[in-house]
Design an enzyme around this catalytic site. Structure first.
Site, PDB file in Angstrom:
ATOM      1  CE1 TYR A  81      -8.067  34.919 -44.821  1.00 21.67           C
ATOM      2  CE2 TYR A  81      -7.354  36.921 -43.989  1.00 21.67           C
ATOM      3  CZ  TYR A  81      -8.446  36.234 -44.391  1.00 21.67           C
ATOM      4  OH  TYR A  81      -9.778  36.527 -44.125  1.00 21.67           O
ATOM      5  NE  ARG A 140     -14.295  43.586 -46.288  1.00 25.28           N
ATOM      6  CZ  ARG A 140     -14.640  42.244 -46.457  1.00 25.28           C
ATOM      7  NH1 ARG A 140     -15.670  41.705 -47.127  1.00 25.28           N
ATOM      8  NH2 ARG A 140     -13.530  41.501 -45.991  1.00 25.28           N
ATOM      9  NE  ARG A 178     -19.452  40.269 -50.798  1.00 30.87           N
ATOM     10  CZ  ARG A 178     -19.154  39.285 -50.033  1.00 30.87           C
ATOM     11  NH1 ARG A 178     -18.947  37.881 -50.357  1.00 30.87           N
ATOM     12  NH2 ARG A 178     -18.739  39.277 -48.644  1.00 30.87           N
ATOM     13  NE  ARG A 180     -15.822  41.885 -58.931  1.00 31.95           N
ATOM     14  CZ  ARG A 180     -15.641  41.065 -58.143  1.00 31.95           C
ATOM     15  NH1 ARG A 180     -15.753  41.371 -56.557  1.00 31.95           N
ATOM     16  NH2 ARG A 180     -15.348  39.788 -58.053  1.00 31.95           N
ATOM     17  CG  ASP A 189      -8.960  41.710 -50.073  1.00 34.50           C
ATOM     18  OD1 ASP A 189     -10.290  41.822 -49.630  1.00 34.50           O
ATOM     19  OD2 ASP A 189      -8.259  41.033 -49.604  1.00 34.50           O
TER      20      ASP A 189
HETATM   21  O1  CP3 Z   1     -14.424  48.432 -46.969  1.00 30.49           O
HETATM   22  C1  CP3 Z   1     -14.443  48.679 -48.133  1.00 30.49           C
HETATM   23  O2  CP3 Z   1     -15.774  48.828 -48.724  1.00 30.49           O
HETATM   24  C2  CP3 Z   1     -13.238  48.372 -49.146  1.00 30.49           C
HETATM   25  C3  CP3 Z   1     -13.293  47.267 -49.633  1.00 30.49           C
HETATM   26  C4  CP3 Z   1     -12.347  46.150 -48.890  1.00 30.49           C
HETATM   27  C5  CP3 Z   1     -12.482  44.710 -49.311  1.00 30.49           C
HETATM   28  N1  CP3 Z   1     -11.714  44.007 -48.491  1.00 30.49           N
HETATM   29  C6  CP3 Z   1     -13.112  44.421 -50.346  1.00 30.49           C
HETATM   30  C7  CP3 Z   1     -13.598  42.996 -50.734  1.00 30.49           C
HETATM   31  C8  CP3 Z   1     -11.821  46.142 -47.613  1.00 30.49           C
HETATM   32  C9  CP3 Z   1     -11.518  47.244 -46.818  1.00 30.49           C
HETATM   33  C10 CP3 Z   1     -11.344  44.483 -47.412  1.00 30.49           C
HETATM   34  C11 CP3 Z   1     -10.618  44.295 -46.313  1.00 30.49           C
HETATM   35  C12 CP3 Z   1     -10.446  42.771 -45.842  1.00 30.49           C
HETATM   36  N2  CP3 Z   1     -10.386  41.819 -46.865  1.00 30.49           N
HETATM   37  C13 CP3 Z   1     -10.310  42.345 -44.613  1.00 30.49           C
HETATM   38  C14 CP3 Z   1     -10.258  43.343 -43.600  1.00 30.49           C
HETATM   39  C15 CP3 Z   1     -11.613  43.727 -43.127  1.00 30.49           C
HETATM   40  C16 CP3 Z   1     -12.446  42.509 -42.535  1.00 30.49           C
HETATM   41  O3  CP3 Z   1     -13.633  42.321 -43.041  1.00 30.49           O
HETATM   42  O4  CP3 Z   1     -12.060  42.283 -41.307  1.00 30.49           O
HETATM   43  C17 CP3 Z   1     -10.240  40.874 -44.672  1.00 30.49           C
HETATM   44  C18 CP3 Z   1     -10.197  40.125 -43.373  1.00 30.49           C
HETATM   45  C19 CP3 Z   1     -10.163  40.693 -46.079  1.00 30.49           C
HETATM   46  C20 CP3 Z   1      -9.901  39.190 -46.860  1.00 30.49           C
HETATM   47  C21 CP3 Z   1     -11.190  38.902 -47.371  1.00 30.49           C
HETATM   48  N3  CP3 Z   1     -11.232  39.190 -48.866  1.00 30.49           N
HETATM   49  C22 CP3 Z   1     -12.287  38.291 -47.145  1.00 30.49           C
HETATM   50  C23 CP3 Z   1     -12.478  37.537 -45.873  1.00 30.49           C
HETATM   51  C24 CP3 Z   1     -13.242  38.368 -48.330  1.00 30.49           C
HETATM   52  C25 CP3 Z   1     -14.988  38.025 -48.179  1.00 30.49           C
HETATM   53  C26 CP3 Z   1     -14.925  36.610 -48.896  1.00 30.49           C
HETATM   54  C27 CP3 Z   1     -16.377  36.268 -49.436  1.00 30.49           C
HETATM   55  O5  CP3 Z   1     -16.553  36.243 -50.629  1.00 30.49           O
HETATM   56  O6  CP3 Z   1     -17.089  36.187 -48.471  1.00 30.49           O
HETATM   57  C28 CP3 Z   1     -12.652  38.889 -49.393  1.00 30.49           C
HETATM   58  C29 CP3 Z   1     -13.260  39.236 -50.654  1.00 30.49           C
HETATM   59  C30 CP3 Z   1     -13.660  40.517 -50.805  1.00 30.49           C
HETATM   60  N4  CP3 Z   1     -12.939  41.861 -50.411  1.00 30.49           N
HETATM   61  C31 CP3 Z   1     -14.943  41.100 -51.315  1.00 30.49           C
HETATM   62  C32 CP3 Z   1     -14.975  42.481 -51.244  1.00 30.49           C
HETATM   63  C33 CP3 Z   1     -15.955  43.500 -51.659  1.00 30.49           C
HETATM   64  C34 CP3 Z   1     -15.883  40.383 -51.846  1.00 30.49           C
HETATM   65  C35 CP3 Z   1     -15.450  39.837 -53.127  1.00 30.49           C
HETATM   66  C36 CP3 Z   1     -16.772  39.814 -54.161  1.00 30.49           C
HETATM   67  O7  CP3 Z   1     -17.285  40.590 -54.271  1.00 30.49           O
HETATM   68  O8  CP3 Z   1     -16.706  38.660 -54.816  1.00 30.49           O
END
Ligand code: CP3
Length: 365
Positions: A167, A43, A47, A56, A92
């Site tokens: 999910y 990640r 953010r 974003r 994602d």
């Molecule tokens: O790692 C990186 O920098 C690449 C980007 C990446 C994202 N999601 C961007 C994202 C990666 C590798 C993921 C994988 C992902 N997504 C996982 C596996 C990794 C982990 O953390 O266990 C999972 C479980 C998800 C599902 C998901 N998508 C979650 C739990 C969330 C967060 C929700 C929140 O807002 O708290 C997301 C959204 C997400 N994916 C964001 C980002 C940058 C935040 C969205 C935003 O900025 O509005």
């Protein structure tokens, strides 16, 4: 002999010296020596960076994942800022599932939310197999990134069947995974049909990324730690193993990661990983004893440690580098993703420290 450099052809060739397949990161994944221990952060694109939040501001998450120009810029941001040893594609885990026809959204502060949770075989069959054309924006973004990144490797990724299934069955994030487990125990045929379909989608999504030029892939089974080892082996491992086996001849290292998976580390390695991701609960030397000498390890720094005063961070970095020497290959990383409130300057300092300490001590990387 072919002279193309796509992943599929690269397997027969020696990596080009100085190219991404010869980078400290890929070498460590392959348990080969390097100039320093490579470091990147799960990640890292996201953010915690003001430049990410600016981009974003008016674009929804899924839309940003579908725009190659934005994907490229967001993926490059942490590489420029921190000097990490690898980029990870901005996307994602639910992107390929949406491409397969599932109605879902990523809700800020919540995560993926599915409009109609999967309950029946008909629901499973509505998840279409995907082709490159369904995710052409990913293909395009990876090609642009590979051209921009030069010697820095790009990591492609996907969600593993269990975490995706959670999910889809829960309809959103869940603490207990109760509905998911109820299906797994109560309707095993339906469960295996769902995971089989998700494994197909995931494998194709990763193949598109490999064909477009990623240097490694990470399969995120973030929530697999909710299972006992016996249940993991019975209900999950065969599906994740199918995905990883499908990439065995792709010529790129495969990383497999989950949270709370101390009891599963051996099994997750057996699923077909070259590198096993470790959260902050299991020290890397203990993890290596569980995983064995055939695979490298990645991870272990608690993302919350980054909120502590610098001397605490430094001591933890030193501990992890020291314990990582027990492993046949070590990629420095967090035990889970960067938290949004993290000070990005601390990440930059961690990268510099890992490089400095590991180059001094002659760590294999
Ligand atoms: O790692 C990186 O920098 C690449 C980007 C990446 C994202 N999601 C961007 C994202 C990666 C590798 C993921 C994988 C992902 N997504 C996982 C596996 C990794 C982990 O953390 O266990 C999972 C479980 C998800 C599902 C998901 N998508 C979650 C739990 C969330 C967060 C929700 C929140 O807002 O708290 C997301 C959204 C997400 N994916 C964001 C980002 C940058 C935040 C969205 C935003 O900025 O509005």
């Amino acid at each position: 002999m072919s002279t193309t450099t796509t992943g599929a052809d690269a397997r027969d060739e020696e990596p080009r010296p100085g190219g991404p397949a010869d980078s400290p990161f890929v070498r460590a994944c392959r348990r080969q020596s390097g100039p320093h221990t490579p470091v990147w952060f799960m990640r890292q694109a996201g953010r915690s960076l003001p430049e990410y939040r600016a981009i974003r501001a008016n674009v929804a998450m899924l839309e940003s994942c579908r725009r190659p120009d934005l994907v490229t810029e967001i993926t490059l941001q942490p590489v420029r800022r921190h000097g990490v040893d690898a980029a990870i594609l901005f996307s994602d885990i639910v992107v390929p599932v949406a491409a397969a026809g599932v109605d879902l959204d990523i809700v800020p502060g919540t995560g993926p939310v599915v409009a109609e949770p999967v309950r029946t075989l008909t629901d499973v069959e509505r998840i279409r197999p995907i082709t490159r054309d369904d995710v052409s924006y990913v293909d395009e973004a990876v090609r642009m990134l590979v051209a921009e990144l030069g010697a820095t490797p790009l990591i492609g990724f996907a969600g593993a069947p269990f975490t995706l299934a959670s999910y889809l069955v829960e309809g959103g994030p869940s603490r207990t995974h109760a509905k998911t487990k109820a299906m797994m125990y109560g309707q095993p045929e339906l469960w295996h049909a769902l995971c089989g379909r998700l494994a197909e989608v995931t494998l194709e999504f990763l193949r598109v990324q490999v064909a477009a030029g990623v240097s490694a892939v990470q399969l995120f089974d973030s929530w697999a730690g909710a299972l006992s080892e016996a249940d993991y082996r019975r209900f999950v491992l065969p599906h994740s193993a199918g995905v990883l086996a499908g990439l065995a001849d792709a010529g790129v290292p495969r990383i497999h990661f989950g949270v709370g998976t101390g009891e599963l580390l051996g099994a997750m390695g057996e699923a077909g990983a070259d590198v096993v991701g470790v959260d902050w609960r299991t020290p890397l030397d203990a993890a290596t004893r569980r995983i064995g000498p055939e695979r490298a390890v990645q991870g272990n720094l608690d993302p919350c440690v980054l909120f502590a005063p610098w001397p605490v961070v430094e001591a933890e970095v030193r501990r992890i580098l020291e314990q990582g020497r027990a492993a046949p290959g070590h990629v420095f990383n967090l035990g889970h993703g960067v938290l949004p409130e993290t000070d990005p300057d601390v990440l930059t300092r961690v990268v510099a420290l890992v490089h400095e300490l590991s180059a001094e001590s002659g760590d294999r990387g």
